[in-house]
Design a protein around this motif. Structure first.
Motif: not given
Length: 135
Positions: A62, A65, A67, A74-76, A115
């Motif tokens: 996490s 970021c 957007i 944002k969780h990736r 990502d």
């Protein structure tokens, strides 16, 4: 397989095919006939853990970021150690195997997959080509 193909193309954009004025990226678009897993299944390459077993767990990374001008968290998905085995089918009369290897090696360092990869200003998704053989 789309991620691997995209990685190869992005890495090859400024490389020239030996003996030609065309970029390697342009030639790869037409000469790559498919990328499959080692069993021949198209578009489904199994992501494996460091022991070679199919991956069953992932970590979540996490980070803040931007957007659409808004700061959000944002969780990736994040996988610390992973490997892939796949087959690249290509027209060897147009692109030599060494050029495919060069695109993959360069892509692993400069482009990455996933990502938050280097190509998208991230720090994850890099890989190393450990084995490459022409069959």
């Amino acid at each position: 397989s789309k991620a691997i193909f995209g990685c190869m193309l992005n890495a090859a954009t400024d490389l020239k095919l030996k003996g030609s004025r065309k970029s390697l990226s342009t030639m790869l678009k037409g000469a790559t006939l498919g990328i499959t897993d080692i069993t021949g299944t198209p578009r489904q390459i199994t992501l494996r853990d460091s022991n070679g077993n199919p991956l069953t767990e992932i970590d979540i990374y996490s980070d803040r970021c931007v957007i659409q001008k808004a700061g959000v968290i944002k969780h990736r998905a994040m996988i610390n150690e992973w490997n892939l085995e796949f087959i690249v089918k290509f027209a060897s009369e147009y692109v030599p195997a060494q050029s495919i290897r060069e695109a993959l090696e360069r892509g692993g360092i400069l482009v990455g997959i996933g990502d938050y990869r280097p190509d998208k200003r991230g720090e994850f998704g890099r890989f190393e080509v450990v084995s490459f053989e022409e069959v």
